[in-house]
Design an enzyme around this catalytic site. Structure first.
Site, mmCIF file in Angstrom:
data_model
loop_
_atom_site.group_PDB
_atom_site.id
_atom_site.type_symbol
_atom_site.label_atom_id
_atom_site.label_comp_id
_atom_site.label_asym_id
_atom_site.label_seq_id
_atom_site.Cartn_x
_atom_site.Cartn_y
_atom_site.Cartn_z
ATOM 1 N N LYS A 291 48.269 2.631 -17.041
ATOM 2 C CA LYS A 291 47.931 2.196 -15.681
ATOM 3 C C LYS A 291 47.671 3.404 -14.766
ATOM 4 C CE LYS A 291 51.813 -0.142 -15.220
ATOM 5 N NZ LYS A 291 52.472 0.080 -16.526
ATOM 6 N N ARG B 271 55.500 -6.856 -10.182
ATOM 7 C CA ARG B 271 56.214 -6.836 -11.454
ATOM 8 C C ARG B 271 57.098 -8.050 -11.650
ATOM 9 N NH1 ARG B 271 56.105 -1.007 -12.347
ATOM 10 N NH2 ARG B 271 57.192 -0.457 -14.252
ATOM 11 N N ARG C 110 55.076 11.707 -23.783
ATOM 12 C CA ARG C 110 55.096 12.059 -22.360
ATOM 13 C C ARG C 110 56.449 12.650 -21.967
ATOM 14 N NH1 ARG C 110 54.116 7.559 -17.845
ATOM 15 N NH2 ARG C 110 56.296 7.195 -18.314
ATOM 16 N N ARG D 148 60.375 12.992 -16.344
ATOM 17 C CA ARG D 148 60.867 11.737 -15.781
ATOM 18 C C ARG D 148 62.169 11.335 -16.444
ATOM 19 N NH1 ARG D 148 56.228 7.186 -14.949
ATOM 20 N NH2 ARG D 148 58.018 5.871 -15.439
ATOM 21 N N ARG E 37 63.057 -0.701 -20.552
ATOM 22 C CA ARG E 37 61.889 -0.916 -19.684
ATOM 23 C C ARG E 37 60.909 -1.883 -20.341
ATOM 24 N NH1 ARG E 37 60.164 4.987 -19.098
ATOM 25 N NH2 ARG E 37 58.261 4.187 -18.122
HETATM 26 P P1 AP5 Z 1 50.436 6.266 -18.112
HETATM 27 O O1 AP5 Z 1 49.063 6.239 -17.545
HETATM 28 O O2 AP5 Z 1 51.460 7.103 -17.452
HETATM 29 O O3 AP5 Z 1 50.963 4.759 -18.302
HETATM 30 P P2 AP5 Z 1 51.594 3.773 -17.257
HETATM 31 O O4 AP5 Z 1 51.158 2.404 -17.674
HETATM 32 O O5 AP5 Z 1 51.264 4.206 -15.868
HETATM 33 O O6 AP5 Z 1 53.116 3.993 -17.647
HETATM 34 P P3 AP5 Z 1 54.401 4.264 -16.785
HETATM 35 O O7 AP5 Z 1 55.484 4.584 -17.734
HETATM 36 O O8 AP5 Z 1 54.164 5.250 -15.680
HETATM 37 O O9 AP5 Z 1 54.592 2.861 -16.200
HETATM 38 P P4 AP5 Z 1 55.862 2.208 -15.820
HETATM 39 O O10 AP5 Z 1 55.318 0.887 -15.519
HETATM 40 O O11 AP5 Z 1 56.996 2.178 -16.740
HETATM 41 O O12 AP5 Z 1 56.407 3.179 -14.695
HETATM 42 P P5 AP5 Z 1 56.440 3.060 -13.139
HETATM 43 O O13 AP5 Z 1 56.341 4.395 -12.620
HETATM 44 O O14 AP5 Z 1 55.521 2.008 -12.664
HETATM 45 O O15 AP5 Z 1 50.312 6.670 -19.637
HETATM 46 C C1 AP5 Z 1 51.457 6.898 -20.435
HETATM 47 C C2 AP5 Z 1 51.182 8.067 -21.390
HETATM 48 O O16 AP5 Z 1 50.170 7.698 -22.322
HETATM 49 C C3 AP5 Z 1 50.666 9.338 -20.682
HETATM 50 O O17 AP5 Z 1 51.223 10.459 -21.305
HETATM 51 C C4 AP5 Z 1 49.144 9.274 -20.897
HETATM 52 O O18 AP5 Z 1 48.564 10.555 -20.929
HETATM 53 C C5 AP5 Z 1 49.040 8.557 -22.221
HETATM 54 N N1 AP5 Z 1 47.855 7.710 -22.308
HETATM 55 C C6 AP5 Z 1 47.353 6.927 -21.323
HETATM 56 N N2 AP5 Z 1 46.259 6.257 -21.771
HETATM 57 C C7 AP5 Z 1 46.108 6.620 -23.072
HETATM 58 C C8 AP5 Z 1 45.156 6.256 -24.083
HETATM 59 N N3 AP5 Z 1 44.173 5.386 -23.852
HETATM 60 N N4 AP5 Z 1 45.289 6.824 -25.312
HETATM 61 C C9 AP5 Z 1 46.299 7.711 -25.567
HETATM 62 N N5 AP5 Z 1 47.208 8.107 -24.649
HETATM 63 C C10 AP5 Z 1 47.124 7.553 -23.415
HETATM 64 O O19 AP5 Z 1 57.923 2.472 -12.920
HETATM 65 C C11 AP5 Z 1 59.081 3.237 -13.152
HETATM 66 C C12 AP5 Z 1 60.304 2.487 -12.653
HETATM 67 O O20 AP5 Z 1 60.211 2.298 -11.220
HETATM 68 C C13 AP5 Z 1 60.516 1.080 -13.200
HETATM 69 O O21 AP5 Z 1 61.190 1.082 -14.440
HETATM 70 C C14 AP5 Z 1 61.326 0.424 -12.082
HETATM 71 O O22 AP5 Z 1 62.661 0.823 -12.142
HETATM 72 C C15 AP5 Z 1 60.719 1.029 -10.830
HETATM 73 N N6 AP5 Z 1 59.623 0.221 -10.285
HETATM 74 C C16 AP5 Z 1 58.311 0.602 -10.174
HETATM 75 N N7 AP5 Z 1 57.575 -0.373 -9.645
HETATM 76 C C17 AP5 Z 1 58.432 -1.420 -9.424
HETATM 77 C C18 AP5 Z 1 58.238 -2.721 -8.915
HETATM 78 N N8 AP5 Z 1 57.029 -3.180 -8.543
HETATM 79 N N9 AP5 Z 1 59.316 -3.522 -8.830
HETATM 80 C C19 AP5 Z 1 60.542 -3.092 -9.193
HETATM 81 N N10 AP5 Z 1 60.779 -1.865 -9.693
HETATM 82 C C20 AP5 Z 1 59.737 -1.033 -9.806
#
Ligand code: AP5
Length: 195
Positions: free
Chosen positions: A21, A96, A135, A141, A153
């Protein structure tokens, strides 16, 4: 609310942790000039600034649990208020829960600027685990460091976040994309949908 009231391109990037994402959001911002709102990034910035909200959120994030809905919805409202006259918003990591999706619909109703597309990046569990493991070596992180937190997660995603896809399916807004292609391949599939 200062956002422009017409022809906004509001997109949700949806998918499990590690589905790409954040990666795709950056590329879409470059192409379409949209505002990128990532609740994960906003929360991490609150933690870095050691705000009260950040300290509360950290207790949930470090365990891979969701931060309470009212905290996140308040942050989204504030963030949208701060930016006027945007062409549209890419929501990344939000909504979410179904309650967050309902709150977002209400907020966007006020602007007469509903969600246009929900881009669902589909990636299997094995690939997700591998991406997050890689990552972890560079991201710093906290929630990437422990395998049990990564696992939680993914579990929380399945229990609380997947139902959000059904919520938008009922509105015929979900566009499924094969998120296991390489980064440019995924981007090409998304831009084909968005035009
Ligand atoms: P990346 O692009 O970072 O993936 P992502 O989907 O953004 O993954 P995240 O882990 O950041 O998402 P998340 O939903 O767990 O975290 P968030 O910060 O929202 O890609 C991942 C890796 O793969 C990278 O190394 C990238 O280079 C690689 N990659 C990407 N595309 C690729 C491809 N096509 N091929 C190969 N490699 C690839 O949330 C963190 C925490 O915050 C949550 O657990 C929760 O506690 C809290 N939180 C956030 N939002 C909310 C909400 N709305 N409500 C409640 N709690 C929340």
């Amino acid at each position: 609310m200062p956002l422009r009231k017409q022809a906004m391109k509001n997109i949700i990037l949806f998918g499990p942790p590690g589905s790409g994402k954040g990666t795709q959001a950056e590329k879409l911002v470059d192409k379409y000039g949209l505002l990128h709102i990532s609740t994960g990034d906003l929360l991490r910035s609150e933690i870095e600034s050691q705000t009260e909200l950040g300290m509360k959120a950290k207790q949930y994030m470090d365990k891979g649990e969701l931060v309470p809905d009212e905290v996140v919805v308040g942050m989204i409202r504030e963030s949208m208020n701060r930016h006027s006259d945007v062409k549209g918003v890419i929501f990344d990591g939000f909504p979410r829960t179904v309650a967050q999706a309902e709150a977002l619909d209400n907020l966007l109703d006020e602007l007469n600027a509903p969600i246009r597309d929900v881009i669902f990046l589909e990636v299997g569990d094995a690939e997700l685990a591998e991406r997050l493991r890689k990552r972890a070596e560079i991201s710093g992180r906290v929630d990437d460091q422990k395998p049990e937190v990564i696992q939680n997660r993914i579990q929380v995603y399945k229990e609380k976040t997947e139902p959000v896809a059904h919520f938008y399916e009922e509105q015929s807004k979900v566009r499924r994309v094969n998120g296991e292609q390489d980064i440019d391949g995924v981007f090409a599939s998304i831009t084909e949908i968005l035009g």
